[in-house]
Write a protein that holds these residues in place. Structure first.
Motif, short mmCIF file in Angstrom:
data_model
loop_
_atom_site.label_atom_id
_atom_site.label_comp_id
_atom_site.label_asym_id
_atom_site.label_seq_id
_atom_site.Cartn_x
_atom_site.Cartn_y
_atom_site.Cartn_z
N ARG A 2 6.19 -0.51 8.47
CA ARG A 2 4.94 0.13 8.95
C ARG A 2 4.45 1.22 7.87
NH1 ARG A 2 3.84 0.27 15.58
NH2 ARG A 2 3.90 -1.66 15.79
N VAL A 3 3.35 1.34 7.36
CA VAL A 3 3.20 2.27 6.36
C VAL A 3 1.74 3.00 6.90
CG1 VAL A 3 2.38 2.56 4.17
CG2 VAL A 3 4.15 1.29 4.32
N LYS A 4 1.61 4.17 6.55
CA LYS A 4 0.41 4.97 7.15
C LYS A 4 -0.76 4.53 6.23
CE LYS A 4 2.36 8.78 9.83
NZ LYS A 4 2.38 10.21 10.07
N ASN A 5 -1.88 4.56 6.61
CA ASN A 5 -3.21 4.49 5.87
C ASN A 5 -3.90 5.76 5.76
OD1 ASN A 5 -5.26 3.52 4.35
ND2 ASN A 5 -6.41 2.61 6.15
N LEU A 6 -3.38 6.61 4.59
CA LEU A 6 -3.89 7.93 4.50
C LEU A 6 -5.19 8.08 3.86
CD1 LEU A 6 -0.48 9.77 3.71
CD2 LEU A 6 -1.50 9.72 6.25
N HIS A 7 -5.40 7.26 3.11
CA HIS A 7 -6.54 7.50 2.11
C HIS A 7 -6.76 6.29 1.13
CE1 HIS A 7 -4.32 8.22 -1.77
NE2 HIS A 7 -3.59 9.06 -0.71
N GLY A 8 -7.89 6.16 0.67
CA GLY A 8 -8.02 5.13 -0.36
C GLY A 8 -7.78 5.52 -1.91
N LEU A 127 4.45 9.15 -1.64
CA LEU A 127 4.97 8.13 -0.73
C LEU A 127 5.53 8.28 0.41
CD1 LEU A 127 6.38 5.66 -3.66
CD2 LEU A 127 3.97 5.46 -2.34
N GLY A 128 6.25 9.65 0.65
CA GLY A 128 7.00 9.86 1.76
C GLY A 128 5.78 10.26 2.67
N LEU A 129 4.73 10.45 2.63
CA LEU A 129 3.68 10.76 3.37
C LEU A 129 3.14 9.42 4.22
CD1 LEU A 129 1.58 13.75 2.29
CD2 LEU A 129 3.11 13.67 4.01
N PHE A 130 2.95 8.35 3.17
CA PHE A 130 2.49 7.19 3.43
C PHE A 130 3.68 6.42 4.40
CE2 PHE A 130 -0.68 7.32 0.29
CZ PHE A 130 -1.69 6.56 0.84
#
Length: 224
Positions: A2-8, A127-130
């Motif tokens: 799973r990967v977060k959706n932080l921004h476009g 990428l760590g945040l995602f």
């Protein structure tokens, strides 16, 4: 994975810079004091005409570096190259590859910068945040900062400084071979980053996960 959706990603440089400054405040440098079970390496390459980018992630079991899984993805390049904005070029392909992973790595070692970046938001930090996983930047060249020359032996290092701020380390991973630039991305400390990179380095300059990821993405280039 799973990967977060932080921004476009459809941003101009002014918007990208503001986003980096905002996201830098969300980084966490908590201690990663356990031995990693699965270590991932990540590297990217561009198509011959520069219009597309391919990313490869290789997941290895530590400490024998047996390959557990690989994943790859190709995406169009959305931003021309400007130093300090690499994650806006490589990020979408890296995230697409990570979303294909069936195993969740303990830590990612990424061919790029973590906090060793003018706004402390290199590719490994972004990428760590995602990924919401520990990430480490292990780059072959310096983007910013000043440092003394580290000692000649494997394991010797010198701190990388930006004014009076310590932003990473210049680490000798092989005796009398040019060092690499190591910095935490997210969810690890500078000392963790140094330790894990050394634990993943065998007889070569690059840590095994990123070394193999580089080999695989080089083979992939004709298909990008």
């Amino acid at each position: 994975m799973r990967v977060k959706n932080l921004h476009g990603w459809d941003l101009d440089y002014k918007q990208a810079r503001a986003l980096q400054e905002e996201l830098a405040g969300k980084l966490r440098f908590t201690s990663f004091d356990k031995k990693p079970k699965l270590v991932a390496g990540l590297d990217c390459a561009f198509s011959k005409d520069g219009s597309r980018i391919g990313a490869v992630i290789v997941v290895m079991r530590w400490p024998d570096f047996e390959i557990v899984e690989t994943a790859e993805a190709v995406r169009p390049v959305q931003m021309p190259y400007v130093p300090g904005y690499l994650s806006f070029r490589e990020g979408p392909a890296c995230i697409a590859a990570a979303m294909k992973l069936k195993h969740v790595p303990s830590v990612f070692i990424i061919d790029g910068q973590g906090t060793a970046h003018p706004r402390r938001m290199g590719l490994a930090s972004h990428l760590g945040l995602f990924f919401d996983r520990p990430t480490i930047g292990c780059a072959k060249s310096r983007l910013t900062g000043e440092h003394d020359e580290p000692g000649p032996e494997k394991g010797d290092y010198a701190w990388l400084w930006d004014d009076n701020e310590k932003i990473g380390a210049v680490l000798r991973t092989r005796t009398r071979v040019k060092p690499v630039y190591v910095s935490p991305g997210h969810k690890c400390t500078r000392q963790d980053a140094i330790r894990i990179v050394l634990q993943c380095t065998t007889k070569y300059k690059l840590p095994e996960p990123t070394r193999i990821a580089h080999q695989l993405v080089t083979k992939m280039k004709p298909r990008i």
